[in-house]
Scaffold this active site. Structure first.
Site, short mmCIF file in Angstrom:
data_model
loop_
_atom_site.label_atom_id
_atom_site.label_comp_id
_atom_site.label_asym_id
_atom_site.label_seq_id
_atom_site.Cartn_x
_atom_site.Cartn_y
_atom_site.Cartn_z
N ASP A 21 0.95 -1.16 0.03
CA ASP A 21 0.06 0.06 -0.25
C ASP A 21 0.77 1.30 0.25
O ASP A 21 1.91 1.14 0.44
CB ASP A 21 -0.94 0.18 1.34
CG ASP A 21 -2.03 1.01 1.23
OD1 ASP A 21 -2.29 1.36 -0.02
OD2 ASP A 21 -2.80 1.37 2.33
N ASN A 23 1.43 3.20 -2.65
CA ASN A 23 2.09 3.76 -3.99
C ASN A 23 1.68 5.10 -4.32
O ASN A 23 2.54 5.92 -4.71
CB ASN A 23 1.75 2.55 -5.07
CG ASN A 23 2.38 1.30 -4.80
OD1 ASN A 23 3.47 1.19 -3.82
ND2 ASN A 23 1.83 0.38 -5.45
N GLY A 24 0.62 5.40 -4.31
CA GLY A 24 -0.07 6.61 -4.81
C GLY A 24 0.33 7.76 -3.92
O GLY A 24 1.08 8.70 -4.52
N THR A 67 -10.48 -6.65 -4.82
CA THR A 67 -11.77 -6.72 -5.34
C THR A 67 -12.29 -4.98 -5.23
O THR A 67 -12.56 -4.60 -6.15
CB THR A 67 -12.82 -7.63 -4.94
OG1 THR A 67 -12.72 -7.45 -3.72
CG2 THR A 67 -12.54 -8.86 -5.51
N GLU A 68 -11.69 -4.63 -4.10
CA GLU A 68 -11.92 -3.24 -3.71
C GLU A 68 -11.35 -2.28 -4.69
O GLU A 68 -11.80 -1.24 -5.26
CB GLU A 68 -11.41 -2.80 -2.22
CG GLU A 68 -11.92 -1.54 -1.72
CD GLU A 68 -13.46 -1.54 -1.58
OE1 GLU A 68 -14.20 -0.69 -1.70
OE2 GLU A 68 -14.41 -2.68 -1.43
N ASN A 69 -10.04 -2.61 -4.96
CA ASN A 69 -9.24 -1.60 -5.96
C ASN A 69 -10.07 -1.63 -7.51
O ASN A 69 -9.73 -0.63 -8.15
CB ASN A 69 -7.99 -2.14 -6.12
CG ASN A 69 -7.04 -2.08 -5.06
OD1 ASN A 69 -6.06 -2.85 -4.82
ND2 ASN A 69 -7.14 -1.24 -4.19
N ARG A 72 -11.73 1.58 -8.55
CA ARG A 72 -10.69 2.85 -8.82
C ARG A 72 -11.10 3.33 -10.24
O ARG A 72 -11.64 2.73 -10.86
CB ARG A 72 -9.40 2.47 -8.67
CG ARG A 72 -9.10 2.22 -7.25
CD ARG A 72 -7.55 2.27 -6.96
NE ARG A 72 -7.08 1.99 -5.65
CZ ARG A 72 -6.17 2.20 -5.09
NH1 ARG A 72 -4.95 2.46 -5.99
NH2 ARG A 72 -5.94 1.86 -3.79
C1 FPP Z 1 -1.65 0.19 -3.31
O1 FPP Z 1 -1.31 1.42 -3.39
C2 FPP Z 1 -1.13 -0.69 -4.60
C3 FPP Z 1 -1.90 -0.98 -5.49
C4 FPP Z 1 -3.60 -1.03 -5.43
C5 FPP Z 1 -1.52 -1.67 -6.76
C6 FPP Z 1 -0.35 -2.44 -6.59
C7 FPP Z 1 -0.04 -3.26 -8.08
C8 FPP Z 1 1.06 -3.06 -8.52
C9 FPP Z 1 2.18 -2.19 -8.49
C10 FPP Z 1 1.01 -3.86 -9.80
C11 FPP Z 1 1.41 -5.30 -9.92
C12 FPP Z 1 2.59 -5.97 -8.87
C13 FPP Z 1 3.13 -7.19 -8.86
C14 FPP Z 1 4.26 -7.66 -8.24
C15 FPP Z 1 2.34 -8.23 -9.64
P1 FPP Z 1 -2.39 2.54 -3.16
O2 FPP Z 1 -2.50 3.09 -4.95
O3 FPP Z 1 -3.50 2.19 -2.66
O4 FPP Z 1 -1.61 3.80 -2.69
P2 FPP Z 1 -2.13 4.91 -1.74
O5 FPP Z 1 -2.65 4.32 -0.61
O6 FPP Z 1 -1.10 5.88 -1.47
O7 FPP Z 1 -3.29 5.67 -2.56
#
Ligand code: FPP
Length: 207
Positions: A21, A23-24, A67-69, A72
């Site tokens: 979690d 990344n964003g 499933t929640e993602n 988006r």
């Molecule tokens: C959560 O960060 C991450 C995700 C919803 C996607 C992660 C998936 C990948 C990087 C691609 C596939 C990876 C592999 C290893 C096959 P967020 O977007 O919820 O971050 P935030 O909480 O800061 O918004």
């Protein structure tokens, strides 16, 4: 400390599960688009997987898409699908080259057809491997997994027991995770491996 010394001194978990979690937010802090965060997150994950198997971890489960993602914005989902299209096959080849069997867990029928083919092909390429595993959770939800397992057991005329249910989860035959790690500050499981995590230690990182 070198790798061998670490192995001797630490009790290595058999199975680690990771909720990737943040990344964003990581990207936003650097004034970059969320897709950049996902890209960097994926590269980081590949490095981490190499390190974990080097240390002797046998199984790793990665929560790549819940499933929640799937609720988006389409543009963000398209970015994630493009990341799979451009990077997944090579990344899995590299990680699995050491004999790691890839398993995709979740309802991948919810993914675009070409993405389904990519992940299924990567999985098939590792079919002959055993002993070490990588589960990539895509369109995954633990409640859905448990309901699906129960329905299958009932349809097969089985009594519902802990064993019969475990045997029908995506992770059947694998040890339960000893450790669940979640990055990105939040302290919850978000519908991840709820049945399998009954005895897992939980580690929440602020990073
Ligand atoms: C959560 O960060 C991450 C995700 C919803 C996607 C992660 C998936 C990948 C990087 C691609 C596939 C990876 C592999 C290893 C096959 P967020 O977007 O919820 O971050 P935030 O909480 O800061 O918004």
């Amino acid at each position: 400390m070198n790798g061998n010394k670490i192995k001797q001194e630490l009790k290595i978990p058999r199975h680690i599960a990771i909720i990737m979690d943040g990344n964003g937010r990581w990207a936003k802090k650097r004034l970059m688009p969320r897709s950049y965060g996902h890209k960097q997150g994926m590269e980081r994950m590949i490095g981490l997987l190499d390190h974990a198997y080097d240390l002797g971890v046998k199984y790793v489960t990665v929560y790549a898409l819940s499933t929640e993602n799937l609720k988006r914005p389409q543009a963000e989902l398209d970015g994630l699908y493009d990341l799979i299209r451009t990077r997944f096959t090579a990344a899995m080849k590299k990680v699995c080259a050491r004999g790691v069997r890839l398993k995709i867990i979740g309802d991948i029928s919810l993914l675009p057809k070409d993405v389904q083919t990519i992940v299924k092909d990567a999985e098939a390429d590792t079919e002959s491997f055993s002993g070490k595993g990588l589960n990539v959770a895509l369109c995954y939800g633990a409640r859905q997994e448990i309901v699906r397992a129960a329905k299958e057991a009932v349809a097969a005329g089985e009594e519902i027991t802990e064993e019969s249910l475990s045997a029908r989860l995506y992770t059947a035959g694998q040890p339960d995770p000893d450790l669940i790690i979640r990055t990105g500050k939040e302290k919850r499981l978000s519908n991840f491996l709820l049945y399998q995590s009954a005895y897992a230690e939980l580690y929440f990182s602020d990073k």
